[in-house]
Design a protein around this motif. Structure first.
Motif, PDB file in Angstrom:
ATOM      1  N   PRO A  29       0.816  -1.228   0.000  1.00 23.96           N
ATOM      2  CA  PRO A  29       0.000   0.000   0.000  1.00 23.96           C
ATOM      3  C   PRO A  29       0.845   1.271   0.000  1.00 23.96           C
ATOM      4  CG  PRO A  29      -0.263  -1.239   2.073  1.00 23.96           C
ATOM      5  CD  PRO A  29       0.493  -2.113   1.136  1.00 23.96           C
ATOM      6  N   ALA A  30       2.005   1.214   0.660  1.00 22.42           N
ATOM      7  CA  ALA A  30       2.867   2.404   0.681  1.00 22.42           C
ATOM      8  C   ALA A  30       3.374   2.711  -0.724  1.00 22.42           C
ATOM      9  CB  ALA A  30       4.048   2.178   1.633  1.00 22.42           C
ATOM     10  N   PHE A  31       3.792   1.684  -1.437  1.00 19.69           N
ATOM     11  CA  PHE A  31       4.260   1.885  -2.819  1.00 19.69           C
ATOM     12  C   PHE A  31       3.142   2.486  -3.676  1.00 19.69           C
ATOM     13  CE2 PHE A  31       7.937  -1.111  -2.283  1.00 19.69           C
ATOM     14  CZ  PHE A  31       8.892  -0.306  -2.882  1.00 19.69           C
ATOM     15  N   ALA A  38       3.656  10.689  -6.395  1.00 17.96           N
ATOM     16  CA  ALA A  38       4.715  11.093  -7.328  1.00 17.96           C
ATOM     17  C   ALA A  38       4.124  11.469  -8.683  1.00 17.96           C
ATOM     18  CB  ALA A  38       5.732   9.970  -7.484  1.00 17.96           C
ATOM     19  N   LYS A  39       3.101  10.718  -9.111  1.00 15.97           N
ATOM     20  CA  LYS A  39       2.429  11.055 -10.382  1.00 15.97           C
ATOM     21  C   LYS A  39       1.784  12.432 -10.290  1.00 15.97           C
ATOM     22  CE  LYS A  39       1.283   6.482 -12.266  1.00 15.97           C
ATOM     23  NZ  LYS A  39       0.213   5.487 -12.509  1.00 15.97           N
ATOM     24  N   SER A  64      11.180  15.515  -7.299  1.00 10.61           N
ATOM     25  CA  SER A  64       9.879  14.838  -7.216  1.00 10.61           C
ATOM     26  C   SER A  64      10.067  13.374  -6.803  1.00 10.61           C
ATOM     27  CB  SER A  64       9.159  14.907  -8.566  1.00 10.61           C
ATOM     28  OG  SER A  64       9.815  14.091  -9.521  1.00 10.61           O
ATOM     29  N   GLY A  65       9.009  12.810  -6.255  1.00 13.94           N
ATOM     30  CA  GLY A  65       9.038  11.381  -5.901  1.00 13.94           C
ATOM     31  C   GLY A  65       9.945  11.044  -4.732  1.00 13.94           C
ATOM     32  N   SER A 102       8.125   4.562 -14.078  1.00  9.51           N
ATOM     33  CA  SER A 102       9.295   5.140 -14.732  1.00  9.51           C
ATOM     34  C   SER A 102       8.996   5.438 -16.196  1.00  9.51           C
ATOM     35  CB  SER A 102      10.470   4.169 -14.610  1.00  9.51           C
ATOM     36  OG  SER A 102      11.589   4.660 -15.294  1.00  9.51           O
ATOM     37  N   ASN A 103       8.313   4.503 -16.858  1.00  9.65           N
ATOM     38  CA  ASN A 103       7.925   4.721 -18.256  1.00  9.65           C
ATOM     39  C   ASN A 103       6.897   5.847 -18.392  1.00  9.65           C
ATOM     40  OD1 ASN A 103       8.200   1.204 -19.026  1.00  9.65           O
ATOM     41  ND2 ASN A 103       9.591   2.843 -19.576  1.00  9.65           N
ATOM     42  N   ASP A 104       6.011   5.956 -17.394  1.00  7.50           N
ATOM     43  CA  ASP A 104       5.018   7.039 -17.417  1.00  7.50           C
ATOM     44  C   ASP A 104       5.705   8.404 -17.456  1.00  7.50           C
ATOM     45  OD1 ASP A 104       2.811   5.404 -17.409  1.00  7.50           O
ATOM     46  OD2 ASP A 104       2.490   5.505 -15.241  1.00  7.50           O
TER      47      ASP A 104
END
Length: 680
Positions: A29-31, A38-39, A64-65, A102-104
């Motif tokens: 859930p944290a991830f 981050a998004k 960011s992130g 990462s791809n996003d």
């Protein structure tokens, strides 16, 4: 569920990770929460009504992130040092999510437009060198990862990255499971002939801990290395050597052969999709070496010098084994055993003679003392911060003014949840934000001999140099002093990152350094001068064979990743054997395969980069020669190394940083001279 400690402010001493409050179920859930956050931060950058600037786009992107990065570092460090089935399962679930995220970012067209706008106007921006480096790095992170691809190729890239992230994890899980699975129980004391008392006692304790009668040996280095080095029983040496060499190469559910072929094929496909000839061309564009051709020229030049020496050494070793024990053909399970016996004969030196002078605590304090003499660092053990395992030691690192430089974790002993080997990592990077210099949390992880009931942890000389090696990486992280987290500490070209670690090993051979910490664990006697002389005299023992071995691994790595048609490779073993033809000294063993357990390149970050160890040896030999010319504790040289290399991270081109320190380009002659491969 109660509050998730990973999503709350840590409110801990020095903002350290609250390990005692974190449970495995907190991670997923944290991830997911941190990825969403981050998004949102990326969306804020993209949707800014203001024109793109360095500050609102490039700088904002680098900061960011932060929460996601912190959670990732905690989780993946645990997955390496204190894993379990639950964590491994979460890793398989989380890795594709992180790959997708990462791809996003890199495939976000609107974000790339803003980055590109800043990049195209860089000449008018009056940026510092560090800002220019960050801008170049951010732009390349997009252009090198698919930002310029058409949509269907972007989707293909996403698919490849997702699969690769899972394959790499599976590769590592299989190797760890294989390592943990093997046990060699010896019940006849006569089969222990030749083994030092410490190794026998450790094996007895391990057997007792598993409620077994006898002496238990495993593939963990502190168990495996003494056995193949000292055990007189050749058949048992063969058994454990074959077990180590056949990890994930048995055709069962822990086999990595298809995973290797799939990883290589997908890496190549990814590189060609991005417009590169091979995966190696893609990787090396961002390395000091620049191209596969340069790596091969460098490796072959060293090979030319090392191979004749290695062949002479191997022939001498074979003759020695023949004379001593009538061994007709030297096998891999004989190498360490007879090398040790020959070294004892030539230098009257063996690890058992040295180990009493290398009590782990003394070696740690020695590393700290040397860091203090060179770089003005003070280390204080503290018990006010959480640990992820009771074996972990924790330290507060300060400068002469008492200001915090770093938090330092040290984890030294093997256990079932920890992968083999030694490495440095961090739980938090250094950076400067809002005028505050946020200091790093650095960790080293090793697998050294544990204390027994009668003896403390006594290190082999090889373990001493390993500790100094990882401590050198740690100093690179601790002394970081950059603005941006992505350029901080060890965030440098991978063929430069080994310089700080390898240069620190040199102090292990110096009388002035050894006398600071090499003291007999029972009597306190400083290591005798004749032993120091023997250590120095034996430093180039079998250096030709060692160099050949290291070069062979780098060439295997390049063969896997610089070939233009990996899809035609059908057999991992046949491919590997063909590559090793020019560098192998021992007879081929059909049951073993290195690639299926070559974690550096198939799980870690060394693909197309294993040559870095030798490349950095050229740098470190040249750098330490500078110290030797001026005194190994020369403060002026040490300050230059700290200011020009250790504190700078990836803020400038590594060759520029090196020349700023050394005043010249590195010379290979320093390495060849130190290795005894050319006449002085």
């Amino acid at each position: 569920m109660t509050k998730n400690p990973l999503l709350e402010p840590f409110n801990t001493a020095y903002n350290t990770a609250p390990f005692s409050k974190i449970n495995d179920e907190h991670f997923l859930p944290a991830f997911k929460n941190a990825i969403a956050k981050a998004k949102a931060e990326i969306d804020d950058i993209v949707n800014s009504p203001e024109a793109a600037t360095f500050q609102n786009t490039i700088e904002a992107l680098d900061f960011s992130g932060e929460q996601l990065d912190r959670i990732s570092s905690i989780f993946f460090n645990l997955n390496s040092a204190e894993t379990n089935e639950t964590i491994q399962k979460i890793a398989q679930e989380v890795s594709p999510l992180l790959s997708e995220f990462s791809n996003d970012i890199t495939l976000n067209e609107d974000l790339f437009k803003r980055v590109k706008a800043v990049y195209n106007s860089k000449d008018e921006l009056n940026l510092t060198t560090e800002q220019q480096t960050l801008l170049d790095k951010k732009y390349k992170s997009f252009s090198r990862n698919g930002a310029n691809l058409i949509q269907d190729k972007k989707e293909k890239l996403r698919e490849i990255d997702k699969i690769l992230s899972q394959l790499k994890l599976k590769f590592g899980e299989n190797v760890l499971a294989e390592t943990n699975k093997f046990e060699m129980l010896i019940t006849k004391e006569s089969d222990l002939s030749g083994l030092p008392d410490g190794a026998k006692e450790a094996a007895l304790q391990l057997a007792e801990s598993k409620k077994k009668e006898g002496w238990l040996f495993t593939l963990d280095y502190p168990s495996y290395i003494p056995f193949v080095t000292y055990a007189d029983n050749r058949e048992l040496r063969k058994n454990i050597t074959l077990a180590a060499g056949s990890k994930s190469f048995k055709g069962d559910d822990l086999d990595n052969q298809n995973i290797v072929l799939e990883i290589v094929k997908l890496r190549h496909e990814r590189a060609t999709l991005l417009g590169y000839k091979t995966h190696a061309h893609f990787v090396l564009e961002e390395r000091m070496a620049e191209t596969p051709k340069n790596v091969l020229n460098f490796s072959n030049e060293l090979l030319l010098k090392a191979k004749p020496a290695a062949e002479r050494e191997f022939k001498n070793l074979g003759n020695f084994a023949k004379t001593l024990d009538n061994i007709e053909r030297l096998e891999k399970w004989d190498g360490s055993y007879y090398s040790e016996k020959l070294k004892q004969k030539l230098f009257s030196l063996d690890d058992e003679l040295l180990k009493p002078y290398f009590k782990l605590e003394n070696v740690i304090n020695g590393a700290f003392t040397i860091a203090n003499k060179l770089f003005d660092l003070n280390f204080q053990e503290i018990d006010t911060i959480d640990k992820y395992h009771e074996d972990v030691l924790t330290y507060k690192v300060t400068n002469p003014k008492g200001e915090l430089i770093s938090i330092f974790y040290a984890d030294f002993f093997p256990r079932s949840g920890k992968r083999n080997g030694a490495w440095m990592t961090s739980f938090k990077p250094q950076y400067i934000k809002n005028g505050e210099n946020s200091r790093p949390h650095v960790s080293i992880v090793c697998n050294f001999t544990k204390p027994t009931k009668t003896k403390p942890s006594l290190l082999t000389f090889n373990e001493v140099t390993t500790l100094f090696h990882e401590f050198g990486h740690a100093l690179h992280g601790m002394l970081a002093n950059t603005t941006y987290p992505s350029l901080s500490g060890t965030s440098v070209y991978w063929d430069f990152v080994e310089l700080p670690s390898q240069v620190m090993e040199n102090w292990c051979y110096e009388k002035e350094a050894l006398e600071l910490f090499a003291k007999h664990y029972e009597t306190g006697e400083v290591i005798p001068m004749d032993l120091i002389d023997k250590i120095k005299a034996s430093a180039t023992f079998h250096e030709g064979m060692q160099t050949l071995r290291q070069l062979s691994f780098g060439l295997l790595d390049m063969s896997w990743h610089a070939g233009e048609s990996p899809e035609v490779i059908k057999s991992v073993k046949a491919f590997e054997s063909d590559v090793f033809k020019n560098t192998s000294l021992y007879p081929e063993i059909k049951e073993t395969c290195m690639s299926t357990a070559f974690s550096h390149i198939f799980q870690g970050g060394y693909s197309s980069g294993y040559y870095s160890y030798k490349w950095a040896e050229v740098l470190d030999a040249d750098a330490f020669e500078y110290f030797k010319e001026n005194g190994v504790f020369n403060k002026t040289i040490a300050n230059k190394f700290k200011e020009c290399v250790l504190s700078q991270g990836g803020t400038d081109n590594p060759m520029t940083l090196y020349k700023r320190f050394r005043g010249q380009k590195p010379r290979p002659e320093a390495l060849l001279k130190r290795a005894g491969l050319i006449e002085v």
